[in-house]
Scaffold this motif. Structure first.
Motif, PDB file in Angstrom:
ATOM      1  N   ALA A 185       0.847  -1.187   0.000  1.00 57.24           N
ATOM      2  CA  ALA A 185       0.000   0.000   0.000  1.00 57.24           C
ATOM      3  C   ALA A 185       0.883   1.236   0.000  1.00 57.24           C
ATOM      4  O   ALA A 185       1.804   1.353   0.817  1.00 57.24           O
ATOM      5  N   SER A 222      -0.009  11.004  -0.017  1.00 60.91           N
ATOM      6  CA  SER A 222       0.052  12.120   0.922  1.00 60.91           C
ATOM      7  C   SER A 222       1.053  11.778   2.018  1.00 60.91           C
ATOM      8  O   SER A 222       1.029  10.679   2.560  1.00 60.91           O
ATOM      9  N   THR A 261      -9.261   7.199  -3.564  1.00 56.87           N
ATOM     10  CA  THR A 261      -9.004   8.620  -3.350  1.00 56.87           C
ATOM     11  C   THR A 261      -9.982   9.168  -2.330  1.00 56.87           C
ATOM     12  O   THR A 261     -11.179   8.910  -2.418  1.00 56.87           O
ATOM     13  N   ALA A 283      -3.343   4.855  -2.552  1.00 60.77           N
ATOM     14  CA  ALA A 283      -4.224   5.902  -2.022  1.00 60.77           C
ATOM     15  C   ALA A 283      -3.686   7.191  -2.622  1.00 60.77           C
ATOM     16  O   ALA A 283      -2.612   7.667  -2.238  1.00 60.77           O
ATOM     17  N   SER A 291      -3.637  12.274   7.094  1.00 62.26           N
ATOM     18  CA  SER A 291      -4.349  12.469   5.831  1.00 62.26           C
ATOM     19  C   SER A 291      -5.477  11.450   5.691  1.00 62.26           C
ATOM     20  O   SER A 291      -5.384  10.324   6.185  1.00 62.26           O
ATOM     21  N   CYS A 310       0.735   5.561  -0.129  1.00 63.51           N
ATOM     22  CA  CYS A 310      -0.096   6.747   0.036  1.00 63.51           C
ATOM     23  C   CYS A 310       0.635   7.948  -0.544  1.00 63.51           C
ATOM     24  O   CYS A 310       1.782   8.216  -0.189  1.00 63.51           O
ATOM     25  N   ASP A 367       6.174   3.410   3.349  1.00 63.78           N
ATOM     26  CA  ASP A 367       6.332   4.859   3.427  1.00 63.78           C
ATOM     27  C   ASP A 367       7.235   5.337   2.299  1.00 63.78           C
ATOM     28  O   ASP A 367       8.370   4.864   2.156  1.00 63.78           O
ATOM     29  N   ASN A 379      -6.305  10.022   2.939  1.00 60.67           N
ATOM     30  CA  ASN A 379      -5.838   8.935   2.077  1.00 60.67           C
ATOM     31  C   ASN A 379      -5.061   7.902   2.875  1.00 60.67           C
ATOM     32  O   ASN A 379      -5.209   6.707   2.663  1.00 60.67           O
ATOM     33  N   ARG A 380      -4.266   8.355   3.818  1.00 63.73           N
ATOM     34  CA  ARG A 380      -3.562   7.404   4.684  1.00 63.73           C
ATOM     35  C   ARG A 380      -4.574   6.657   5.554  1.00 63.73           C
ATOM     36  O   ARG A 380      -4.396   5.480   5.862  1.00 63.73           O
ATOM     37  N   VAL A 427      -5.722   3.687   3.759  1.00 60.09           N
ATOM     38  CA  VAL A 427      -4.758   2.585   3.839  1.00 60.09           C
ATOM     39  C   VAL A 427      -4.928   1.830   5.153  1.00 60.09           C
ATOM     40  O   VAL A 427      -4.967   0.595   5.174  1.00 60.09           O
ATOM     41  N   TYR A 432       1.932  -1.364   4.433  1.00 58.35           N
ATOM     42  CA  TYR A 432       2.095   0.038   4.077  1.00 58.35           C
ATOM     43  C   TYR A 432       3.587   0.320   3.915  1.00 58.35           C
ATOM     44  O   TYR A 432       4.389  -0.017   4.783  1.00 58.35           O
TER      45      TYR A 432
END
Length: 192
Positions: free
Chosen positions: A11, A15, A118, A83, A20, A13, A46, A22-23, A26, A44
């Motif tokens: 995943a 942003s 989104t 995302a 956020s 993101c 980063d 969007n996060r 996730v 996830y």
């Protein structure tokens, strides 16, 4: 008989903001898989540590350590969950930077299933632009269901920490994840 390997989903993101929306999508997707889609594991990754794309950083066919680590995560994934916030009718700069690093030779996006969500004002432009980018990358997005979430329209969709709290949105997200699972298996030539 051995149990089937779980589907590994990376995943990303677009942003970088910790709270956020969007996060939050996730985090919600990860929770949904942990509770309801046990054979799908979301990790996830980063993208904030990635340097700006600069081919001067490529030395003798190698990449900086944070880039190579990121590329390995994508390479080992079965599918990708994006995302993608919208910035100026397109994907965000951090997400585009990550996409570009992983597309450097050899392109590690190729032949993977993908889904995009989104949260924000609800505009589809970033998603559609990401899908166009995916054509070049040989990245295969699910077509349905689409997931756009207008986070500013009542009822409240997220709490103050950016966590998804809207039950209808969680159910829509769950259906998208089931679709990603099925499409990933189909691309891998595995029966459901």
């Amino acid at each position: 008989m051995a149990a089937a390997q779980p589907i590994k989903v990376v995943a990303l993101c677009g942003s970088l903001r910790r709270a956020s929306y969007n996060r939050g999508l996730v985090r919600a997707a990860t929770e949904i898989c942990n509770e309801s889609i046990k054979d799908v594991q979301i990790e996830y990754v980063d993208i904030s540590p990635l340097p700006f794309l600069n081919t001067d950083l490529e030395v003798n066919g190698t990449y900086p350590p944070e880039v190579e680590g990121f590329r390995q995560k994508i390479r080992q994934a079965d599918s990708i969950f994006f995302a993608a916030p919208e910035n100026n009718y397109s994907v965000s700069a951090p997400l585009k930077n990550a996409i570009d690093w992983a597309s450097r030779p050899p392109n590690v996006w190729a032949d993977k299933a993908a889904a995009v969500v989104t949260a924000g004002g609800g505009s589809p432009r970033a998603q559609y632009h990401l899908r166009q980018i995916g054509v070049f990358l040989d990245l295969h997005f699910i077509n349905k269901p689409e997931f756009f979430l207008n986070a500013f329209q009542p009822p409240q969709k997220f709490d103050s920490d950016g966590n998804l709290i809207d039950a209808d949105s969680k159910e829509r997200l769950k259906q998208l994840l089931f679709s990603l699972r099925a499409f990933t298996l189909r691309l891998q030539g595995k029966a459901e």
